[in-house]
Design a protein around this motif. Structure first.
Motif, mmCIF file in Angstrom:
data_model
loop_
_atom_site.group_PDB
_atom_site.id
_atom_site.type_symbol
_atom_site.label_atom_id
_atom_site.label_comp_id
_atom_site.label_asym_id
_atom_site.label_seq_id
_atom_site.Cartn_x
_atom_site.Cartn_y
_atom_site.Cartn_z
ATOM 1 N N PRO A 290 39.064 77.717 78.019
ATOM 2 C CA PRO A 290 38.825 79.100 78.449
ATOM 3 C C PRO A 290 40.076 79.789 78.982
ATOM 4 O O PRO A 290 40.306 80.974 78.707
ATOM 5 N N ALA A 291 40.908 79.058 79.742
ATOM 6 C CA ALA A 291 42.128 79.663 80.277
ATOM 7 C C ALA A 291 43.101 79.998 79.159
ATOM 8 O O ALA A 291 43.713 81.079 79.150
ATOM 9 N N ALA A 292 43.268 79.076 78.192
ATOM 10 C CA ALA A 292 44.185 79.319 77.087
ATOM 11 C C ALA A 292 43.724 80.496 76.230
ATOM 12 O O ALA A 292 44.516 81.359 75.860
ATOM 13 N N VAL A 293 42.434 80.531 75.929
ATOM 14 C CA VAL A 293 41.904 81.619 75.097
ATOM 15 C C VAL A 293 42.037 82.958 75.818
ATOM 16 O O VAL A 293 42.366 83.990 75.209
ATOM 17 N N ARG A 294 41.795 82.962 77.112
ATOM 18 C CA ARG A 294 41.924 84.214 77.865
ATOM 19 C C ARG A 294 43.358 84.742 77.798
ATOM 20 O O ARG A 294 43.587 85.943 77.681
ATOM 21 N N ALA A 295 44.325 83.839 77.851
ATOM 22 C CA ALA A 295 45.725 84.248 77.840
ATOM 23 C C ALA A 295 46.142 84.883 76.519
ATOM 24 O O ALA A 295 47.055 85.716 76.490
ATOM 25 N N ILE A 296 45.479 84.491 75.426
ATOM 26 C CA ILE A 296 45.852 85.045 74.121
ATOM 27 C C ILE A 296 44.829 86.072 73.635
ATOM 28 O O ILE A 296 44.781 86.397 72.452
ATOM 29 N N THR A 297 44.051 86.602 74.572
ATOM 30 C CA THR A 297 43.106 87.683 74.296
ATOM 31 C C THR A 297 43.634 88.969 74.902
ATOM 32 O O THR A 297 44.220 88.951 75.992
ATOM 33 N N LYS A 298 43.448 90.066 74.232
ATOM 34 C CA LYS A 298 43.973 91.339 74.705
ATOM 35 C C LYS A 298 43.512 91.631 76.122
ATOM 36 O O LYS A 298 42.321 91.604 76.429
ATOM 37 N N GLN A 299 44.491 91.946 76.987
ATOM 38 C CA GLN A 299 44.214 92.257 78.388
ATOM 39 C C GLN A 299 44.444 93.733 78.691
ATOM 40 O O GLN A 299 44.411 94.135 79.860
ATOM 41 N N THR A 300 44.669 94.527 77.663
ATOM 42 C CA THR A 300 44.971 95.951 77.843
ATOM 43 C C THR A 300 43.986 96.803 77.051
ATOM 44 O O THR A 300 44.389 97.615 76.204
ATOM 45 N N GLU A 305 47.276 101.334 71.997
ATOM 46 C CA GLU A 305 48.546 101.134 71.293
ATOM 47 C C GLU A 305 49.280 99.881 71.783
ATOM 48 O O GLU A 305 50.326 99.513 71.240
ATOM 49 N N VAL A 306 48.741 99.232 72.807
ATOM 50 C CA VAL A 306 49.364 98.049 73.397
ATOM 51 C C VAL A 306 48.495 96.836 73.096
ATOM 52 O O VAL A 306 47.271 96.909 73.156
ATOM 53 N N ASN A 307 49.134 95.717 72.756
ATOM 54 C CA ASN A 307 48.383 94.488 72.480
ATOM 55 C C ASN A 307 49.031 93.332 73.223
ATOM 56 O O ASN A 307 49.819 92.556 72.668
ATOM 57 N N ARG A 308 48.687 93.234 74.488
ATOM 58 C CA ARG A 308 49.249 92.225 75.377
ATOM 59 C C ARG A 308 48.168 91.289 75.876
ATOM 60 O O ARG A 308 47.073 91.716 76.240
ATOM 61 N N GLY A 309 48.492 90.001 75.891
ATOM 62 C CA GLY A 309 47.632 89.030 76.535
ATOM 63 C C GLY A 309 48.113 88.817 77.949
ATOM 64 O O GLY A 309 48.717 89.708 78.567
ATOM 65 N N LEU A 310 47.874 87.634 78.493
ATOM 66 C CA LEU A 310 48.457 87.256 79.770
ATOM 67 C C LEU A 310 49.831 86.670 79.471
ATOM 68 O O LEU A 310 49.948 85.565 78.944
ATOM 69 N N TRP A 312 51.744 86.753 77.057
ATOM 70 C CA TRP A 312 52.073 86.729 75.638
ATOM 71 C C TRP A 312 52.025 88.114 75.000
ATOM 72 O O TRP A 312 51.203 88.955 75.360
ATOM 73 N N VAL A 313 52.897 88.301 74.004
ATOM 74 C CA VAL A 313 52.835 89.448 73.096
ATOM 75 C C VAL A 313 51.915 89.060 71.947
ATOM 76 O O VAL A 313 52.112 88.011 71.315
ATOM 77 N N LEU A 314 50.901 89.873 71.680
ATOM 78 C CA LEU A 314 49.949 89.567 70.618
ATOM 79 C C LEU A 314 50.329 90.304 69.340
ATOM 80 O O LEU A 314 51.081 91.284 69.360
ATOM 81 N N LYS A 315 49.800 89.826 68.230
ATOM 82 C CA LYS A 315 50.090 90.413 66.926
ATOM 83 C C LYS A 315 49.791 91.914 66.937
ATOM 84 O O LYS A 315 48.725 92.340 67.384
ATOM 85 N N GLY A 316 50.732 92.702 66.462
ATOM 86 C CA GLY A 316 50.530 94.136 66.353
ATOM 87 C C GLY A 316 51.107 94.946 67.494
ATOM 88 O O GLY A 316 51.205 96.176 67.395
ATOM 89 N N ASP A 317 51.498 94.307 68.579
ATOM 90 C CA ASP A 317 52.136 95.041 69.675
ATOM 91 C C ASP A 317 53.507 95.536 69.214
ATOM 92 O O ASP A 317 54.108 94.972 68.293
ATOM 93 N N SER A 327 49.284 85.330 60.976
ATOM 94 C CA SER A 327 47.942 85.897 61.008
ATOM 95 C C SER A 327 47.732 86.784 62.223
ATOM 96 O O SER A 327 48.582 86.868 63.120
ATOM 97 N N GLN A 328 46.570 87.429 62.264
ATOM 98 C CA GLN A 328 46.230 88.313 63.375
ATOM 99 C C GLN A 328 46.011 87.538 64.672
ATOM 100 O O GLN A 328 45.918 88.130 65.747
ATOM 101 N N GLN A 329 45.955 86.222 64.608
ATOM 102 C CA GLN A 329 45.811 85.402 65.807
ATOM 103 C C GLN A 329 47.150 85.030 66.431
ATOM 104 O O GLN A 329 47.192 84.376 67.481
ATOM 105 N N ALA A 330 48.241 85.437 65.818
ATOM 106 C CA ALA A 330 49.575 85.037 66.280
ATOM 107 C C ALA A 330 49.906 85.646 67.638
ATOM 108 O O ALA A 330 49.463 86.746 67.975
ATOM 109 N N PHE A 331 50.708 84.921 68.377
ATOM 110 C CA PHE A 331 51.201 85.410 69.661
ATOM 111 C C PHE A 331 52.550 84.766 69.943
ATOM 112 O O PHE A 331 52.886 83.722 69.368
ATOM 113 N N GLY A 332 53.334 85.385 70.814
ATOM 114 C CA GLY A 332 54.646 84.829 71.105
ATOM 115 C C GLY A 332 55.372 85.591 72.177
ATOM 116 O O GLY A 332 54.799 86.434 72.879
#
Length: 386
Positions: A290-300, A305-310, A312-317, A327-332
């Motif tokens: 749950p903690a890992a998934v929350r971090a890579i889920t949009k928090q904004t 126009e912003v796609n930020r997790g905790l 992490w920068v999410l795909k499309g930001d 893929s659309q699941q990418a983050f970095g």
């Protein structure tokens, strides 16, 4: 006539049992072509890179870690790089998530619950989630390095400084939030940030070469960063970020030195923590799913126009450099010195790129190199499945 730098462009590779994934030597070789071109163009002096694909580790190093008239040192698979802002997602974020799993904090907790200096009307609404998602109201950074301030004086300044916007209404990438998190974490773990990172992250994951403030004895393994007019020398084994340097080399926003292999083990932990694929699940899962998934889920959600997790920068930001084929699941995330770490759970893929792009001056941009490299890796993987 080739320069000494070009003459020294030796390469190292380690492909392990990559043949089991369908990647041929020819496809593997194509992965590193953008890095070779960047070295040839003197965009970067060298690089150390690593790829995790379906549990298999692929590594490459080429060019130079140090390229100055008085010294040339080849980049190797074991070269340590100043990771800059990768510290945010490779140290500070996971430590916060571990504390979250332990029940020692909640994302909606106000910062003032942990930093009494922030018991002020304009700061009381700032939460830990705001700090992690760069929506806290603070500007990108402040100049702490020309002030003879202690960490406490920095906290006092930030507590009094007016916010640039109401928390949650904008996203401005800011070091400040992670500097504050770097002050909160030690209070909850009962030990300094660097010690908490070693005990709760580096040691469990086998990241034997990762840490803050490298010893002088490690200098021959470290890539030099930028030339300093003040010291008339290159920063070499001393953190490049000025504010982190002013804070003693240990901060929540910068200060980590690591190898590509160590960061790949960290990435393996993220894939395992999210329970993405069985092939990734044999490493210690320091984070709950749950903690890992929350971090890579949009928090904004209020900022389309912003796609930020905790962290992490999410795909499309707008800051996303994952390229065309992730893929659309990418983050970095990226680091100012020329580093990056990107993961694509759908493809069972993680990519680490370590360079010292500021070695030739901080005007050197590696944005295109990052996307080109990610594209080359993904293209080779896709070709292996044909």
């Amino acid at each position: 006539m080739k320069s000494l730098r070009m003459q020294c462009m030796a390469e190292q590779t380690d492909y392990g049992t990559a043949g089991q994934t369908g990647l041929t030597v020819t496809l593997l070789d194509k992965m590193w072509e953008p890095l070779r071109q960047a070295m040839s163009d003197r965009l970067i002096p060298g690089a150390s890179a690593a790829v995790l694909y379906k549990g298999e580790r692929l590594r490459y190093a080429g060019g130079l870690a140090v390229d100055i008239p008085s010294e040339t040192t080849e980049a190797t698979l074991e070269t340590l790089y100043d990771c800059a802002s990768l510290t945010k997602v490779s140290v500070t974020l996971p430590l916060v998530l571990i504390l979250l799993d332990q029940g020692k904090l909640k994302l909606e907790d106000p910062v003032s619950s942990y930093l009494p200096e922030f018991h002020r009307a304009d700061k009381s609404m700032i939460t830990l989630r705001h700090l992690l998602s760069h929506t806290s109201g603070f500007v990108a950074s402040y100049d702490f390095h020309t002030q003879p301030w202690t960490p406490q004086e920095i906290l006092d300044f930030l507590a009094k400084e007016p916010l640039a916007y109401e928390p949650g209404t904008l996203c401005i990438y800011s070091d400040v939030g992670f500097i504050l998190l770097g002050e909160i974490i030690p209070r909850l773990f009962g030990m300094p940030l660097d010690q908490a990172a070693k005990k709760h992250l580096f040691d469990p994951l086998g990241m034997k070469d990762s840490g803050f403030r490298p010893s002088p004895g490690e200098r021959p393994r470290i890539a030099a960063t930028e030339y300093s007019m003040a010291t008339q020398a290159y920063w070499h084994g001393i953190v490049h970020d000025e504010n982190a340097r002013a804070m003693g080399g240990v901060s929540g926003h910068a200060g980590l030195f690591a190898t590509a292999a160590d960061l790949l083990e960290y990435a393996r932990m993220w894939l395992a923590s999210a329970n993405v694929r069985p092939s990734a699940a044999h490493k210690p899962c320091l984070l709950s799913p749950p903690a890992a998934v929350r971090a890579i889920t949009k928090q904004t959600p209020l900022l389309p126009e912003v796609n930020r997790g905790l962290g992490w920068v999410l795909k499309g930001d707008t800051a996303d450099v994952s390229g065309r084929f992730f893929s659309q699941q990418a983050f970095g995330h990226t680091g100012f010195t020329g580093t990056s770490l990107y993961l694509d759970p759908l493809q069972e893929l993680a990519v680490v790129l370590l360079t010292n792009r500021v070695h030739y001056g901080r005007e050197q941009s590696v944005t295109q190199l990052r996307t080109d490299f990610h594209d080359a890796v993904a293209a080779a993987i896709q070709a292996s499945s044909l």
